[in-house]
Design a protein around this motif. Structure first.
Motif, short mmCIF file in Angstrom:
data_model
loop_
_atom_site.label_atom_id
_atom_site.label_comp_id
_atom_site.label_asym_id
_atom_site.label_seq_id
_atom_site.Cartn_x
_atom_site.Cartn_y
_atom_site.Cartn_z
N LEU A 89 0.81 -1.21 0.00
CA LEU A 89 0.00 0.00 0.00
C LEU A 89 0.85 1.26 0.00
CD1 LEU A 89 -2.79 -1.01 2.55
CD2 LEU A 89 -2.88 -1.10 0.05
N PRO B 15 -7.15 1.52 5.57
CA PRO B 15 -7.27 1.12 4.16
C PRO B 15 -8.23 -0.04 3.94
CG PRO B 15 -5.33 0.11 5.10
CD PRO B 15 -5.94 0.97 6.20
N CYS C 66 -7.04 -5.56 2.45
CA CYS C 66 -6.62 -5.46 1.05
C CYS C 66 -5.89 -6.72 0.60
CB CYS C 66 -5.70 -4.25 0.85
SG CYS C 66 -6.49 -2.66 1.16
N THR D 84 -0.91 -7.31 -0.50
CA THR D 84 0.04 -6.60 0.35
C THR D 84 0.97 -7.61 1.02
OG1 THR D 84 -1.19 -6.65 2.44
CG2 THR D 84 -1.82 -4.96 0.83
N PRO E 23 -5.10 -2.98 -3.88
CA PRO E 23 -4.16 -2.01 -3.29
C PRO E 23 -4.45 -0.58 -3.73
CG PRO E 23 -2.98 -3.97 -3.96
CD PRO E 23 -4.39 -4.13 -4.47
N ALA F 258 -5.01 2.12 -0.85
CA ALA F 258 -4.07 3.25 -0.72
C ALA F 258 -4.76 4.58 -0.96
CB ALA F 258 -2.91 3.08 -1.69
#
Length: 343
Positions: free
Chosen positions: A50, A242, A245, A248, A274, A278
């Protein structure tokens, strides 16, 4: 301004929060034509995951100067080379930063103070999750607690005077700390320990998930108090989640192949990309203004802190966390730095 402290604690179950966060909320992107040309940013852990994606997005908004703060200079230079190929007009540097070393954190903050003429955005993205109890030899603290909380908060404090002095003319700089929705589900099993911090260093208390959740929750408690010292007119400090995700390296420490495969499968089926994850950091740094100071941002919105923080017991623990943090950071002059931010 109505911030996270002023909101009513959420009564929604974490399962519903997770579902809404992962599947129903829509990204908030910078408005078309947004330019941050001439501005400078620091991203910790910016060589992968990220952090790297946030770097891509800021450079896509014409960011002029970027510092990737990384533990491994070689990996940082490899990431920087890819970014430079995509954005040759931007200046991209790699600075070493080991979040397991107080000496490294102090040296990095001093380098920011002495070598940068301007700094607009800082995204403190570096974090970790271990499956086993590990101790940082130089500090004698458990590693998740050390990196996600102690080191991140120390770096925050050390950077504040520089951000105030060298932020953009006529507006405050931004410092965004990467958080997690899991703070809302933290059981915080050692919350009654007094003193509190030694309990995080006890292998009998260690639980990889709860230690991770609590390490992120401690940052909420720290921010609750930090806004008493830091004005939104000087530096905007916020927390950004975030969500879960895929793609990562958060699970890089997972050694059990079955568990690792299961976590990856769960991420593939439920995780944000991502790019979307992000975007929460970029939104917190670029889109959000003074209204986000001292706030926990989730799904691109100001969200209440974990319910425990609003209780009488929670207020007691917040004070304990603050005092123990100041004692831990006494060697770096944290109290005097924060007092100076009030003047």
């Amino acid at each position: 301004m109505v911030g996270s402290k002023d909101l009513q604690p959420s009564t929604i179950s974490f399962g519903k929060v997770f579902y809404n966060n992962q599947f129903k909320e829509k990204p908030v992107w910078p408005a078309p034509g947004t330019s941050i040309s001439g501005k400078s940013a620091i991203i910790t852990g910016g060589n992968t995951g990220l952090g790297y994606e946030a770097a891509l997005q800021l450079l896509g908004l014409k960011l002029s100067n970027l510092i990737l703060a990384v533990r491994s200079p070689n990996r940082g230079e490899a990431a920087a080379a890819k970014l430079k190929a995509l954005y040759p007009k931007s200046n991209i540097d790699v600075w070493q930063l080991d979040m397991c070393s107080y000496d490294s954190i102090q040296a990095f903050a001093n380098r920011v103070r002495t070598q940068l003429s301007r700094i607009d955005f800082v995204i403190l993205n570096a974090g970790m999750m271990n499956m086993e109890f590990k101790v940082v030899k130089s500090t004698s603290h458990e590693e998740i607690f050390q990196v996600n909380y102690l080191s991140t908060m120390l770096l925050t404090v050390l950077l504040l005077p520089t951000l105030k002095a060298k932020g953009p003319l006529g507006e405050p700089a931004h410092l965004t700390i990467v958080s997690a929705a899991l703070t809302l589900a933290a059981k915080f099993p050692n919350k009654e320990a007094n003193p509190l911090f030694p309990s995080f260093d006890d292998p009998k208390v260690f639980d990889q998930q709860e230690t991770y959740n609590s390490s992120k929750l401690l940052a909420h408690m720290f921010l609750w108090k930090l806004v008493d010292y830091v004005s939104a007119d000087d530096v905007i400090v916020n927390l950004a989640d975030p969500a879960w995700c895929k793609g990562t390296e958060l699970t890089r420490a997972v050694t059990n192949p079955v568990l690792k495969m299961g976590m990856k499968a769960f991420a593939v089926s439920t995780g944000r990309t991502p790019k979307v994850g992000a975007s929460c950091f970029v939104d917190a740094a670029v889109n959000k203004g003074k209204e986000s100071h001292g706030c926990f941002l989730m799904s691109w919105k100001i969200h209440p802190f974990a319910a425990f923080l609003y209780t009488l017991d929670g207020k007691v623990v917040i004070e304990r966390v603050w005092e123990e943090s100041m004692n831990e950071f006494e060697f770096a002059g944290a109290r005097s730095i924060l007092e100076s931010m009030k003047r």
